[in-house]
Scaffold this active site. Structure first.
Site: not given
Ligand code: NAD
Length: 336
Positions: A159, A286
């Site tokens: 990640y 962390p």
């Molecule tokens: P989540 O898993 O709920 O959403 C991620 C989405 O991406 C899912 O709907 C999944 O099906 C889709 N996905 C994954 N691989 C894919 C692909 N190859 N093609 C198309 N769709 C794909 O996660 P989230 O918490 O909503 O996170 C969303 C974004 O925000 C991510 O990029 C994550 O790294 C970033 N982020 C989130 C947090 C948090 O606290 N939620 C913190 C830091 C970063």
């Protein structure tokens, strides 16, 4: 004249088109809601690896919304956009441990393909990056200028390194192809539509508290986290997309809680009588995370408004529903 200007500005707003990859996920679906509320038309592209269509079910009859089932690791051409938000990626420790290769692929191939969509459209491209880029930070709180302390071969590296690569790819498309890019470093965000079993602190504690199970704290529970309510997070992301800032911006809540304090808040909000139990710390967990948000404050005039207890209260009904659905599934008779 003033009126005409106002009307044409409104008209321009109404025709803005946004692509949200990962739009069926937790943060992505809230972002879709917010963009629609602001008058954009929105395409959510998602392969449903960790997201759910139920997160978008309320948009079924929204004429400005379209869902595209698409793996963004494959080249794709969904049309022209003004804004491209690249949120596709497994994000919870449980999900990226299970889908390690897919996580690396969506951070690399998926980022290139989505950058290509933005390049063809001459759109603003915004990458959802993460505080995980700082790894187990030696600087506290973390400023955007800190380069991080990341283990490139540990279990979390699928990640962390995927996101660091995605940031590098984003900056390269800006430098070599003039794509108008933004990078948001998201810190722990919580709220409705999180998966109840995704291993993150708040859904874990909520599930355990609502079922009367012990709350599992790893280590002594003195490691700290900061939690941002999802509507605050989305507000910061939207402001960044409308700014001209090319370099990463932290968007997160700087109020720091130890894991033990967080467990206590959840016991208070749920009224649960669960106890706390302790398990060994997972590898590379962390010890502390807290964003320095000076840049977001000065540049975007943004800071979070919802305190942890308020946000937990606002999410409680959602988590209750998820726990009820989980229990109903567990107790329903097996079909053969
Ligand atoms: P989540 O898993 O709920 O959403 C991620 C989405 O991406 C899912 O709907 C999944 O099906 C889709 N996905 C994954 N691989 C894919 C692909 N190859 N093609 C198309 N769709 C794909 O996660 P989230 O918490 O909503 O996170 C969303 C974004 O925000 C991510 O990029 C994550 O790294 C970033 N982020 C989130 C947090 C948090 O606290 N939620 C913190 C830091 C970063």
């Amino acid at each position: 004249m003033g009126n005409r200007l106002y009307r044409s500005a409104k008209l321009r707003m109404a025709t803005l088109r946004a692509l949200v990859t990962g739009g069926a996920g937790f943060v992505g679906s809230h972002l879709c809601d917010r963009l629609l509320a602001e008058g954009y038309s929105v395409v959510a592209a998602d392969n449903l690896l960790t997201g759910r269509l139920s997160n978008l079910a309320h948009l079924r009859n929204e004429p400005r919304f379209e869902f595209l089932q698409q793996d963004v690791c494959q080249p794709f051409d969904p049309g022209k956009f003004d804004f491209v938000f690249h949120f596709a990626s497994p994000a919870s420790p449980v999900d990226y441990a299970k889908h390690g290769i897919e996580t690396l692929q969506v951070g690399s191939l998926g980022t290139f393909n989505t950058l290509e969509v933005a390049r063809r459209s001459q759109a603003v491209f915004l990458l959802a990056s993460t505080s995980e880029c700082y790894g187990d930070p030696l600087e506290h709180p973390q400023k955007e200028t800190y380069w991080g302390h990341v283990n490139p071969i540990g279990p979390r590296s699928v990640y962390d390194e995927a996101k660091r690569f995605a940031e590098a790819a984003t900056m390269a498309y800006r430098r070599y192809h003039n794509v108008n890019t933004r990078i948001v470093r998201i810190f722990n965000t919580y709220g409705s539509r999180m998966q109840i079993n995704d291993g993150r602190v708040i859904p874990n504690f909520m599930r355990q508290a609502l079922r009367g199970e012990d709350l599992t704290v790893y280590g002594a529970g003195d490691q700290t986290r900061s939690f941002c309510y999802v509507s605050d997070e989305v507000e910061g992301i939207l402001r960044l997309s409308r700014s001209e800032e090319p370099l990463p911006v932290n968007i997160g809540n700087p109020c720091e809680f130890t894991i033990l304090e967080c467990a206590q808040e959840i016991l208070d909000v749920t009224g649960s009588r669960s106890k706390i139990c302790y398990e060994p710390l997972p590898k590379d967990d962390p010890k502390q995370r807290k964003p320095d948000i000076t840049k977001a404050k000065t540049l975007l005039g943004w800071e979070p408004r919802i305190e942890l207890q308020q946000g937990l209260k606002m999410s409680l009904e959602y988590f209750r529903g998820e726990v009820a659905a989980l229990d109903a599934n567990l107790t329903s008779p097996q079909r053969d």
